[in-house]
Design a protein around this motif. Sequence first.
Motif, PDB file in Angstrom:
ATOM      1  N   TRP A  65       6.627  -3.294  -3.151  1.00 24.97           N
ATOM      2  CA  TRP A  65       5.242  -3.346  -2.685  1.00 24.97           C
ATOM      3  C   TRP A  65       4.968  -2.351  -1.566  1.00 24.97           C
ATOM      4  O   TRP A  65       3.842  -1.865  -1.419  1.00 24.97           O
ATOM      5  CB  TRP A  65       4.907  -4.769  -2.239  1.00 24.97           C
ATOM      6  CG  TRP A  65       5.120  -5.768  -3.326  1.00 24.97           C
ATOM      7  CD1 TRP A  65       6.105  -6.708  -3.409  1.00 24.97           C
ATOM      8  CD2 TRP A  65       4.349  -5.907  -4.530  1.00 24.97           C
ATOM      9  NE1 TRP A  65       6.006  -7.426  -4.576  1.00 24.97           N
ATOM     10  CE2 TRP A  65       4.929  -6.951  -5.282  1.00 24.97           C
ATOM     11  CE3 TRP A  65       3.235  -5.251  -5.043  1.00 24.97           C
ATOM     12  CZ2 TRP A  65       4.435  -7.353  -6.509  1.00 24.97           C
ATOM     13  CZ3 TRP A  65       2.731  -5.656  -6.273  1.00 24.97           C
ATOM     14  CH2 TRP A  65       3.327  -6.688  -6.992  1.00 24.97           C
ATOM     15  N   ASP A  69       4.259   0.830  -3.252  1.00 23.79           N
ATOM     16  CA  ASP A  69       2.936   0.719  -3.859  1.00 23.79           C
ATOM     17  C   ASP A  69       1.852   1.067  -2.836  1.00 23.79           C
ATOM     18  O   ASP A  69       0.926   1.836  -3.107  1.00 23.79           O
ATOM     19  CB  ASP A  69       2.746  -0.712  -4.372  1.00 23.79           C
ATOM     20  CG  ASP A  69       1.494  -0.860  -5.222  1.00 23.79           C
ATOM     21  OD1 ASP A  69       1.193   0.057  -5.996  1.00 23.79           O
ATOM     22  OD2 ASP A  69       0.836  -1.906  -5.114  1.00 23.79           O
ATOM     23  N   GLY A  70       1.981   0.490  -1.631  1.00 25.43           N
ATOM     24  CA  GLY A  70       1.018   0.769  -0.570  1.00 25.43           C
ATOM     25  C   GLY A  70       1.107   2.200  -0.075  1.00 25.43           C
ATOM     26  O   GLY A  70       0.091   2.827   0.259  1.00 25.43           O
ATOM     27  N   LYS A  71       2.324   2.727  -0.053  1.00 23.04           N
ATOM     28  CA  LYS A  71       2.524   4.091   0.432  1.00 23.04           C
ATOM     29  C   LYS A  71       1.833   5.105  -0.480  1.00 23.04           C
ATOM     30  O   LYS A  71       1.234   6.083  -0.009  1.00 23.04           O
ATOM     31  CB  LYS A  71       4.020   4.393   0.527  1.00 23.04           C
ATOM     32  CG  LYS A  71       4.341   5.710   1.213  1.00 23.04           C
ATOM     33  CD  LYS A  71       5.838   5.841   1.499  1.00 23.04           C
ATOM     34  CE  LYS A  71       6.277   4.875   2.576  1.00 23.04           C
ATOM     35  NZ  LYS A  71       7.686   5.099   2.994  1.00 23.04           N
ATOM     36  N   GLU A  89      -6.434  -7.968   2.059  1.00 20.56           N
ATOM     37  CA  GLU A  89      -5.149  -8.276   1.448  1.00 20.56           C
ATOM     38  C   GLU A  89      -5.295  -9.416   0.442  1.00 20.56           C
ATOM     39  O   GLU A  89      -6.315 -10.105   0.398  1.00 20.56           O
ATOM     40  CB  GLU A  89      -4.125  -8.652   2.519  1.00 20.56           C
ATOM     41  CG  GLU A  89      -3.749  -7.488   3.429  1.00 20.56           C
ATOM     42  CD  GLU A  89      -2.562  -7.800   4.316  1.00 20.56           C
ATOM     43  OE1 GLU A  89      -2.108  -8.959   4.319  1.00 20.56           O
ATOM     44  OE2 GLU A  89      -2.088  -6.885   5.010  1.00 20.56           O
ATOM     45  N   THR A 104       3.769 -10.063  -0.166  1.00 21.69           N
ATOM     46  CA  THR A 104       3.445  -8.956  -1.062  1.00 21.69           C
ATOM     47  C   THR A 104       2.380  -8.043  -0.471  1.00 21.69           C
ATOM     48  O   THR A 104       2.552  -6.830  -0.370  1.00 21.69           O
ATOM     49  CB  THR A 104       2.944  -9.497  -2.408  1.00 21.69           C
ATOM     50  OG1 THR A 104       3.910 -10.404  -2.911  1.00 21.69           O
ATOM     51  CG2 THR A 104       2.746  -8.376  -3.399  1.00 21.69           C
ATOM     52  N   ALA A 105       1.255  -8.645  -0.083  1.00 20.30           N
ATOM     53  CA  ALA A 105       0.149  -7.860   0.459  1.00 20.30           C
ATOM     54  C   ALA A 105       0.544  -7.183   1.765  1.00 20.30           C
ATOM     55  O   ALA A 105       0.149  -6.047   2.036  1.00 20.30           O
ATOM     56  CB  ALA A 105      -1.072  -8.750   0.675  1.00 20.30           C
ATOM     57  N   GLN A 153       2.292  -4.003   1.040  1.00 21.14           N
ATOM     58  CA  GLN A 153       1.376  -2.939   0.635  1.00 21.14           C
ATOM     59  C   GLN A 153       0.682  -2.328   1.853  1.00 21.14           C
ATOM     60  O   GLN A 153       0.539  -1.109   1.954  1.00 21.14           O
ATOM     61  CB  GLN A 153       0.340  -3.494  -0.346  1.00 21.14           C
ATOM     62  CG  GLN A 153       0.939  -3.883  -1.689  1.00 21.14           C
ATOM     63  CD  GLN A 153      -0.052  -4.612  -2.570  1.00 21.14           C
ATOM     64  OE1 GLN A 153      -0.816  -5.447  -2.103  1.00 21.14           O
ATOM     65  NE2 GLN A 153      -0.041  -4.306  -3.853  1.00 21.14           N
ATOM     66  N   THR A 154       0.256  -3.180   2.782  1.00 21.72           N
ATOM     67  CA  THR A 154      -0.390  -2.690   3.999  1.00 21.72           C
ATOM     68  C   THR A 154       0.579  -1.851   4.823  1.00 21.72           C
ATOM     69  O   THR A 154       0.224  -0.783   5.332  1.00 21.72           O
ATOM     70  CB  THR A 154      -0.902  -3.870   4.844  1.00 21.72           C
ATOM     71  OG1 THR A 154      -1.909  -4.566   4.109  1.00 21.72           O
ATOM     72  CG2 THR A 154      -1.499  -3.388   6.158  1.00 21.72           C
ATOM     73  N   GLY A 197       3.166  -0.152   3.757  1.00 21.85           N
ATOM     74  CA  GLY A 197       3.376   1.128   3.087  1.00 21.85           C
ATOM     75  C   GLY A 197       2.203   2.074   3.283  1.00 21.85           C
ATOM     76  O   GLY A 197       2.387   3.281   3.491  1.00 21.85           O
ATOM     77  N   PHE A 198       0.991   1.530   3.235  1.00 22.06           N
ATOM     78  CA  PHE A 198      -0.217   2.337   3.420  1.00 22.06           C
ATOM     79  C   PHE A 198      -0.205   3.005   4.791  1.00 22.06           C
ATOM     80  O   PHE A 198      -0.444   4.214   4.921  1.00 22.06           O
ATOM     81  CB  PHE A 198      -1.453   1.448   3.271  1.00 22.06           C
ATOM     82  CG  PHE A 198      -2.754   2.203   3.262  1.00 22.06           C
ATOM     83  CD1 PHE A 198      -3.357   2.559   2.067  1.00 22.06           C
ATOM     84  CD2 PHE A 198      -3.369   2.564   4.451  1.00 22.06           C
ATOM     85  CE1 PHE A 198      -4.553   3.261   2.054  1.00 22.06           C
ATOM     86  CE2 PHE A 198      -4.567   3.267   4.451  1.00 22.06           C
ATOM     87  CZ  PHE A 198      -5.163   3.618   3.249  1.00 22.06           C
TER      88      PHE A 198
END
Length: 222
Positions: A138, A141-143, A161, A168-169, A172-173, A175-176
């Motif tokens: 995940w 995925d965020g990245k 989220e 999970t969320a 993602q955050t 990675g973003f």
Amino acid sequence: MKKITMLLLLLVFSGALIFAGGEKEAGGTGAAKAKVIGYYMDAADDYYKAGFQVFKALATEQGWKVLDVVGQGTAPEQLAAVENFITQRVDALVVVQNSPQTTSECIKKAKAANIAYFALTHNPPNEPGLTGFSGFDWVLDGKLAGQSAVKHGAKRLIIIEGKLGQGTAAGQTQGFLEAYKEAGKDIGSLLANVGVKGAGGADLKVVFWGSGGWFADPAKKA
């Protein structure tokens, strides 16, 4: 891809169940005992449903019986389902969790009952009693989403989220935000304070951060 992932999980399952309970029936007949799997999904989510359908199809090929329960996104439902499966003496548990905290309690109960516990989709707590986990990267995925946002020059961000605290969320955050940091952007202390109003740097600020509970309508309202 989902079928391959589930097939790999099923192979791990087979090994774990044989190791834990033995492959043959007692009495020396040599007949393989049909396994019974308790499968819990936190909500009626299409992603969860697709995973279940693949798992059940593969399990059926093995001659296993799958008992499934679908919750409505609450922690007590997950705990109650796991306790009920344990009472029924299933051979293994497969759980799409509500939260890591609830899963921790469930894992302890399964371990005490000597029942294999497998977690799906959301990152579970890594503690004694967890037999296996199948999910996705995940953070990556965020990245990837963050790298795209950097290319488009996004500087003011609203983060909705899935379900706060589920893991999970949050991945993602993370990675973003890491994508911005790795691109040399000034994001201030966002990695540690994403939920703090006004947090951020010259290149990225989070205007709003909240949860949509994995559903579109609540996300739109948020």
